[in-house]
Design an enzyme around this catalytic site. Structure first.
Site, PDB file in Angstrom:
ATOM      1  N   LYS A 195     -20.533  15.770  -8.932  1.00  0.00           N
ATOM      2  CA  LYS A 195     -19.570  14.720  -8.594  1.00  0.00           C
ATOM      3  C   LYS A 195     -18.451  14.742  -9.625  1.00  0.00           C
ATOM      4  CE  LYS A 195     -18.975   9.801  -7.899  1.00  0.00           C
ATOM      5  NZ  LYS A 195     -19.611   8.513  -7.663  1.00  0.00           N
ATOM      6  N   LYS A 247     -19.085  16.601  -4.316  1.00  0.00           N
ATOM      7  CA  LYS A 247     -18.145  15.528  -3.990  1.00  0.00           C
ATOM      8  C   LYS A 247     -16.964  15.556  -4.942  1.00  0.00           C
ATOM      9  CE  LYS A 247     -17.877  10.560  -4.100  1.00  0.00           C
ATOM     10  NZ  LYS A 247     -18.408   9.370  -4.674  1.00  0.00           N
TER      11      LYS A 247
HETATM   12  C1  PBG Z   1     -19.845   5.017  -6.704  1.00  0.00           C
HETATM   13  C2  PBG Z   1     -19.224   5.868  -5.645  1.00  0.00           C
HETATM   14  C3  PBG Z   1     -17.891   6.257  -5.488  1.00  0.00           C
HETATM   15  C4  PBG Z   1     -17.827   6.950  -4.286  1.00  0.00           C
HETATM   16  C5  PBG Z   1     -19.116   7.004  -3.764  1.00  0.00           C
HETATM   17  N1  PBG Z   1     -19.961   6.343  -4.622  1.00  0.00           N
HETATM   18  C6  PBG Z   1     -16.688   5.961  -6.316  1.00  0.00           C
HETATM   19  C7  PBG Z   1     -16.571   6.445  -7.700  1.00  0.00           C
HETATM   20  O1  PBG Z   1     -17.409   7.170  -8.217  1.00  0.00           O
HETATM   21  O2  PBG Z   1     -15.594   6.039  -8.306  1.00  0.00           O
HETATM   22  C8  PBG Z   1     -16.592   7.523  -3.663  1.00  0.00           C
HETATM   23  C9  PBG Z   1     -16.598   7.590  -2.183  1.00  0.00           C
HETATM   24  C10 PBG Z   1     -15.267   7.781  -1.551  1.00  0.00           C
HETATM   25  O3  PBG Z   1     -14.219   7.882  -2.225  1.00  0.00           O
HETATM   26  O4  PBG Z   1     -15.241   7.832  -0.311  1.00  0.00           O
HETATM   27  N2  PBG Z   1     -20.063   5.663  -7.901  1.00  0.00           N
HETATM   28 ZN    ZN Z   2     -20.499   4.210  -9.562  1.00  0.00          ZN
END
Ligand code: PBG
Ligand code: ZN
Length: 323
Positions: A195, A247
């Site tokens: 991520k 992601k």
């Molecule tokens: C929470 C989370 C996020 C997303 C999914 N879970 C945001 C982040 O990490 O700031 C992003 C999902 C999206 O942008 O569609 N940690």
């Molecule tokens: Zn988060």
């Protein structure tokens, strides 16, 4: 011309192209996110994400019912609580918005659907970070303990798949251990493994009111790195992840491919909010053909090696016959 190879031979008609297609995408590949809020009778469009709604539990049931008719069976829940606190304790509340929704979904749909929950503290903490904040630093180990408690609370409410998205070190192991100790050996872990610290989450943070003080660069990955995605993925698998995730998706197709080639487990990608909203707004402005763009993007994720795709486009794509 005296050509031996004429690849065009296999592209001559739609039927022939259909026969020769190497990849496809259909409803069973898609996971649909939902943003669940407290209250009743609430269904409000999220400003930054056209066509995506904040829903209360009762409206969530209606959304999922309609999705099921389209063939969308896997549903990812994000909770948006009223209560935020330094440690995000409302994430553990047995009557919290996600826990209530899980019970309602189980009651209504039983094993006809797959419930997935995002396990992260950022929507629950007053500072918006995914873990505990101490002296301006996001501390790892106490955060893992809290995330494990959150995952357990979801499992107790009937969740099929918990999905930690926090990027703390060792959280998959911590979650697996606590789940197993409590008898939840069958609860699946889908780890957000690679991520990245991405600007593509902008619309989501509006939706969840989860923009952090500062940024998430001490825990989410640096977009300059590829090898590190493989390292993170291996660690999550060693700790007991059943599935791994990359992601965002569109700007990280190389990572999807790389992870796909390194592991035997299912690979999931997350076609995130910013990727969604860019397409939506470009389509609204008449700049692109939404049907063709969405289909092409979803196919790209499959071609790159994703088994499953988390996307906000699923409903439209199926309703309108884009895939
Ligand atoms: C929470 C989370 C996020 C997303 C999914 N879970 C945001 C982040 O990490 O700031 C992003 C999902 C999206 O942008 O569609 N940690
Ligand atoms: Zn988060």
């Amino acid at each position: 011309m005296n050509l031996l190879d004429r690849p065009r031979r296999l592209r001559a008609t739609p039927v022939l192209r259909e026969m020769m297609a190497e990849t496809n995408v259909s409803a069973r590949h898609l996971i649909t996110p939902h943003f669940v809020v407290e209250g009743k009778g609430i269904k409000e469009e999220i400003g930054s994400m056209p066509g995506v709604f904040h829903v209360s539990t009762d409206e969530l049931i209606k959304e999922v019912e309609a999705d099921l008719e389209l063939g969308l069976k896997s549903h990812l829940l994000f909770g948006i609580p009223n209560d935020k606190s330094p440690h995000g304790d409302s994430a553990l509340d047995d009557n919290g918005v996600v826990q209530q929704s899980l019970r309602a979904l189980k009651g209504q749909f039983g094993t006809d659907i797959i419930s997935i929950t995002d396990v992260c503290l950022c929507a629950y903490t007053s500072h918006g970070h995914c873990g505990f904040l101490e002296d301006g630093k996001v501390v790892n180990d106490p955060s893992v303990e809290q995330l494990a408690r959150m995952a357990l609370s979801h499992a107790q409410a009937g969740c099929d798949i918990v999905s930690p998205s926090d990027m703390m070190d060792g959280r998959v192991g911590g979650i697996r251990e606590l789940l197993d100790e409590n008898g939840f050996t069958d609860t699946v872990i889908l780890a957000y493994s690679a991520k990245y610290a991405s600007a593509y989450y902008g619309p989501f943070r509006d939706a969840c009111d989860s923009a952090p003080q500062g940024d998430r660069k001490t825990y989410q990955m640096d977009p300059r790195n590829g090898r590190e995605a493989v390292l993170e993925t291996f660690l999550d698998l060693q700790e007991g992840a059943d599935m791994v995730m990359v992601k965002p998706a569109l700007a990280y197709l190389d990572i999807i491919r790389r992870v796909r080639e390194e592991v035997l487990s299912p690979v999931v990608c997350y076609n995130v909010s910013g990727e969604y909203s860019l397409v939506k707004n470009a389509a609204k402005a008449g700049l692109v053909d939404e049907a063709a763009i969405v289909r092409e993007n979803l196919l790209a994720f499959r071609r790159a090696g994703s088994d499953l795709i988390i996307t906000y486009h699923g409903r439209d794509a199926l309703k309108e016959g884009w895939i």
